[in-house]
Every structure is written in C-alpha cells, then in structure tokens.
Design a protein around this motif. Structure first.
Motif, PDB file in Angstrom:
ATOM      1  N   THR A  21       0.840  -1.198   0.000  1.00 28.41           N
ATOM      2  CA  THR A  21       0.000   0.000   0.000  1.00 28.41           C
ATOM      3  C   THR A  21       0.876   1.250   0.000  1.00 28.41           C
ATOM      4  O   THR A  21       2.036   1.212   0.419  1.00 28.41           O
ATOM      5  CB  THR A  21      -0.921   0.043   1.236  1.00 28.41           C
ATOM      6  N   ASP A  22       0.298   2.349  -0.439  1.00 34.05           N
ATOM      7  CA  ASP A  22       1.039   3.609  -0.425  1.00 34.05           C
ATOM      8  C   ASP A  22       1.430   3.994   0.995  1.00 34.05           C
ATOM      9  O   ASP A  22       2.533   4.484   1.225  1.00 34.05           O
ATOM     10  CB  ASP A  22       0.209   4.731  -1.062  1.00 34.05           C
ATOM     11  N   GLU A  23       0.548   3.763   1.947  1.00 30.48           N
ATOM     12  CA  GLU A  23       0.848   4.114   3.337  1.00 30.48           C
ATOM     13  C   GLU A  23       2.038   3.304   3.860  1.00 30.48           C
ATOM     14  O   GLU A  23       2.944   3.852   4.496  1.00 30.48           O
ATOM     15  CB  GLU A  23      -0.374   3.896   4.233  1.00 30.48           C
ATOM     16  N   ASP A  24       2.057   2.009   3.591  1.00 31.35           N
ATOM     17  CA  ASP A  24       3.189   1.192   4.041  1.00 31.35           C
ATOM     18  C   ASP A  24       4.474   1.574   3.309  1.00 31.35           C
ATOM     19  O   ASP A  24       5.561   1.544   3.894  1.00 31.35           O
ATOM     20  CB  ASP A  24       2.888  -0.291   3.884  1.00 31.35           C
ATOM     21  N   HIS A  25       4.351   1.951   2.049  1.00 30.24           N
ATOM     22  CA  HIS A  25       5.522   2.407   1.297  1.00 30.24           C
ATOM     23  C   HIS A  25       6.107   3.652   1.969  1.00 30.24           C
ATOM     24  O   HIS A  25       7.326   3.760   2.157  1.00 30.24           O
ATOM     25  CB  HIS A  25       5.110   2.700  -0.146  1.00 30.24           C
ATOM     26  N   ARG A  26       5.257   4.571   2.346  1.00 28.40           N
ATOM     27  CA  ARG A  26       5.725   5.778   3.039  1.00 28.40           C
ATOM     28  C   ARG A  26       6.372   5.430   4.380  1.00 28.40           C
ATOM     29  O   ARG A  26       7.399   5.998   4.750  1.00 28.40           O
ATOM     30  CB  ARG A  26       4.567   6.761   3.233  1.00 28.40           C
ATOM     31  N   LEU A  27       5.773   4.484   5.107  1.00 26.55           N
ATOM     32  CA  LEU A  27       6.354   4.080   6.395  1.00 26.55           C
ATOM     33  C   LEU A  27       7.734   3.449   6.212  1.00 26.55           C
ATOM     34  O   LEU A  27       8.653   3.698   7.006  1.00 26.55           O
ATOM     35  CB  LEU A  27       5.426   3.116   7.132  1.00 26.55           C
ATOM     36  N   LEU A  28       7.892   2.640   5.171  1.00 25.00           N
ATOM     37  CA  LEU A  28       9.204   2.050   4.873  1.00 25.00           C
ATOM     38  C   LEU A  28      10.219   3.151   4.577  1.00 25.00           C
ATOM     39  O   LEU A  28      11.368   3.094   5.038  1.00 25.00           O
ATOM     40  CB  LEU A  28       9.107   1.093   3.681  1.00 25.00           C
ATOM     41  N   ALA A  29       9.795   4.154   3.835  1.00 23.02           N
ATOM     42  CA  ALA A  29      10.683   5.267   3.494  1.00 23.02           C
ATOM     43  C   ALA A  29      11.106   6.032   4.744  1.00 23.02           C
ATOM     44  O   ALA A  29      12.289   6.351   4.926  1.00 23.02           O
ATOM     45  CB  ALA A  29       9.992   6.200   2.501  1.00 23.02           C
ATOM     46  N   LEU A  30      10.162   6.321   5.604  1.00 22.78           N
ATOM     47  CA  LEU A  30      10.463   7.083   6.816  1.00 22.78           C
ATOM     48  C   LEU A  30      11.356   6.291   7.766  1.00 22.78           C
ATOM     49  O   LEU A  30      12.275   6.847   8.377  1.00 22.78           O
ATOM     50  CB  LEU A  30       9.170   7.521   7.502  1.00 22.78           C
ATOM     51  N   TRP A  31      11.104   4.987   7.888  1.00 26.14           N
ATOM     52  CA  TRP A  31      11.959   4.152   8.732  1.00 26.14           C
ATOM     53  C   TRP A  31      13.386   4.109   8.168  1.00 26.14           C
ATOM     54  O   TRP A  31      14.370   4.218   8.904  1.00 26.14           O
ATOM     55  CB  TRP A  31      11.377   2.744   8.869  1.00 26.14           C
ATOM     56  N   SER A  32      13.499   3.986   6.860  1.00 26.57           N
ATOM     57  CA  SER A  32      14.814   3.979   6.221  1.00 26.57           C
ATOM     58  C   SER A  32      15.559   5.282   6.489  1.00 26.57           C
ATOM     59  O   SER A  32      16.764   5.276   6.760  1.00 26.57           O
ATOM     60  CB  SER A  32      14.670   3.780   4.710  1.00 26.57           C
ATOM     61  N   ALA A  33      14.841   6.389   6.404  1.00 24.69           N
ATOM     62  CA  ALA A  33      15.451   7.688   6.678  1.00 24.69           C
ATOM     63  C   ALA A  33      15.947   7.758   8.118  1.00 24.69           C
ATOM     64  O   ALA A  33      17.041   8.278   8.390  1.00 24.69           O
ATOM     65  CB  ALA A  33      14.452   8.809   6.407  1.00 24.69           C
ATOM     66  N   LEU A 146      10.882   0.612  14.339  1.00 21.81           N
ATOM     67  CA  LEU A 146       9.921   0.142  13.336  1.00 21.81           C
ATOM     68  C   LEU A 146       8.484   0.460  13.735  1.00 21.81           C
ATOM     69  O   LEU A 146       8.041   0.069  14.820  1.00 21.81           O
ATOM     70  CB  LEU A 146      10.035  -1.374  13.155  1.00 21.81           C
ATOM     71  N   PRO A 147       7.731   1.103  12.850  1.00 21.99           N
ATOM     72  CA  PRO A 147       6.301   1.265  13.108  1.00 21.99           C
ATOM     73  C   PRO A 147       5.619  -0.102  13.114  1.00 21.99           C
ATOM     74  O   PRO A 147       5.975  -0.994  12.332  1.00 21.99           O
ATOM     75  CB  PRO A 147       5.814   2.101  11.920  1.00 21.99           C
ATOM     76  N   GLU A 148       4.677  -0.272  13.976  1.00 21.12           N
ATOM     77  CA  GLU A 148       3.991  -1.563  14.113  1.00 21.12           C
ATOM     78  C   GLU A 148       3.385  -2.043  12.791  1.00 21.12           C
ATOM     79  O   GLU A 148       3.388  -3.236  12.495  1.00 21.12           O
ATOM     80  CB  GLU A 148       2.918  -1.469  15.201  1.00 21.12           C
ATOM     81  N   ALA A 149       2.890  -1.109  11.987  1.00 19.43           N
ATOM     82  CA  ALA A 149       2.223  -1.481  10.729  1.00 19.43           C
ATOM     83  C   ALA A 149       3.149  -2.207   9.756  1.00 19.43           C
ATOM     84  O   ALA A 149       2.675  -2.983   8.918  1.00 19.43           O
ATOM     85  CB  ALA A 149       1.634  -0.235  10.064  1.00 19.43           C
ATOM     86  N   ILE A 150       4.453  -1.970   9.829  1.00 10.99           N
ATOM     87  CA  ILE A 150       5.398  -2.620   8.899  1.00 10.99           C
ATOM     88  C   ILE A 150       6.387  -3.531   9.606  1.00 10.99           C
ATOM     89  O   ILE A 150       7.269  -4.111   8.967  1.00 10.99           O
ATOM     90  CB  ILE A 150       6.156  -1.585   8.044  1.00 10.99           C
ATOM     91  N   ARG A 151       6.243  -3.690  10.886  1.00  9.39           N
ATOM     92  CA  ARG A 151       7.207  -4.466  11.678  1.00  9.39           C
ATOM     93  C   ARG A 151       7.366  -5.899  11.164  1.00  9.39           C
ATOM     94  O   ARG A 151       8.487  -6.345  10.885  1.00  9.39           O
ATOM     95  CB  ARG A 151       6.786  -4.468  13.148  1.00  9.39           C
TER      96      ARG A 151
END
Length: 171
Positions: A21-33, A146-151
């Motif tokens: 999902t776009d939301e999970d993609h954004r979360l992956l990006a923010l965690w990577s940052a 890690l945000p719980e949604a992508i953990r």
C-alpha cells in the motif's frame, strides 16, 4: 547486492501489480530515513561540507510527505551514493545508507539497504574488537524504531535477505 533476484510482491506497490500500500511504502521510506540519519554523523565528521547524504534523507522524507516526486528522491539517493565513492569505513557506509533510503521512493525494497549500510557504518565506527557488538546494538535500535504497521514485513524481509545483506541482521 542488497536486492533479491526475484522481487517480493510485498515490496511492489499495488498499482504496479504488487501488494504494498502507499501508506506502508511511506512508512518504509520514513523508517529507512531514520536508520540512515542515525549514522549520518559518521559521514559528516569526515565531510562536514558535503550536504548530499543529508539532502537525500530530507528528500525521502519530503517524498513520503507528498512534497516531492519519486524521481527527485531517487536522484538525491544517487548523489548521496556518489559522495561515498572515495571514502572508506563508517563514512562510506553512512553515505550509502542515506542513498539507499532516498531510493526507497523508487524501489521499496531498498529499505533493507539503508538499514544494512547503517549497521555496517556502526560496525566500522566501533573500536577494534567491538564491531559485532556495535552492529547488533544498531540492529536492535533500528528494530525499536519500526512502526507496528510494517514491523512483521521488515523483520521477515531481514530474515529472507540477511545473507545477501552481509548477515548484519543477526541481532
């Protein structure tokens, strides 16, 4: 090489035939940052006047916030990795972490590259004989962010790609 030969559909956006999902993609990006920024001081200590890695981290955050295009973030990632080319050790790995993070906008699976290079930076910056422990501490710190949604997704990705990521996720 940090990307698998066969792409995992969990890291391909829905609009491109995957299930991300776009939301999970954004979360992956923010965690990577976050992972890349944590080790950025290793680069900035060596090259305080080179803004490319920090700019890449800013760009991926801007992309995640809808303020920037994928191409702009990806280009910033390339510039950050160019900043690493003539360096060695922790500074080099930190710049690569920033570059990988910025490229998450283009290919979500770069999230693990950012994390792996950040761990390698922590290992390289550690005193002699402490690299393994420093890498394990960095790995655990990353997992705490890690945000719980992508953990579960990221932890499974670490398990699957640990070997091609220098086995840095054994923490």
């Amino acid at each position: 090489m940090i990307l698998p030969k066969i792409r995992d559909p969990r890291f391909i956006t829905i609009r491109r035939g995957g299930i991300l999902t776009d939301e999970d993609h954004r979360l992956l990006a923010l965690w990577s940052a976050t992972c890349a920024e944590h080790v950025l001081p290793h680069f900035e200590a060596v090259r305080p006047d080179d803004p490319r890695p920090r700019r890449a981290i800013e760009q991926i955050r801007a992309w995640a916030g809808g303020e920037l295009t994928m191409s702009q973030s990806r280009a910033a990632g390339g510039h950050a990795m160019a900043a690493a080319r003539d360096l060695r050790g922790a500074a080099r790995h930190a710049a690569y972490a920033a570059g990988q993070a910025a490229c998450v906008a283009h290919v979500a699976a770069h999230e693990l590259g950012a994390a792996a290079y950040a761990i390698k930076a922590a290992q390289a910056a550690a005193p002699d004989g402490e690299g393994t422990r420093a890498g394990q501490c960095e790995c655990r710190w990353q997992r705490d962010q890690l945000p719980e949604a992508i953990r579960a997704l990221v932890l499974d990705d670490q398990r699957l790609r640990n070997e091609i990521c220098w086995s840095v996720f054994d923490c």
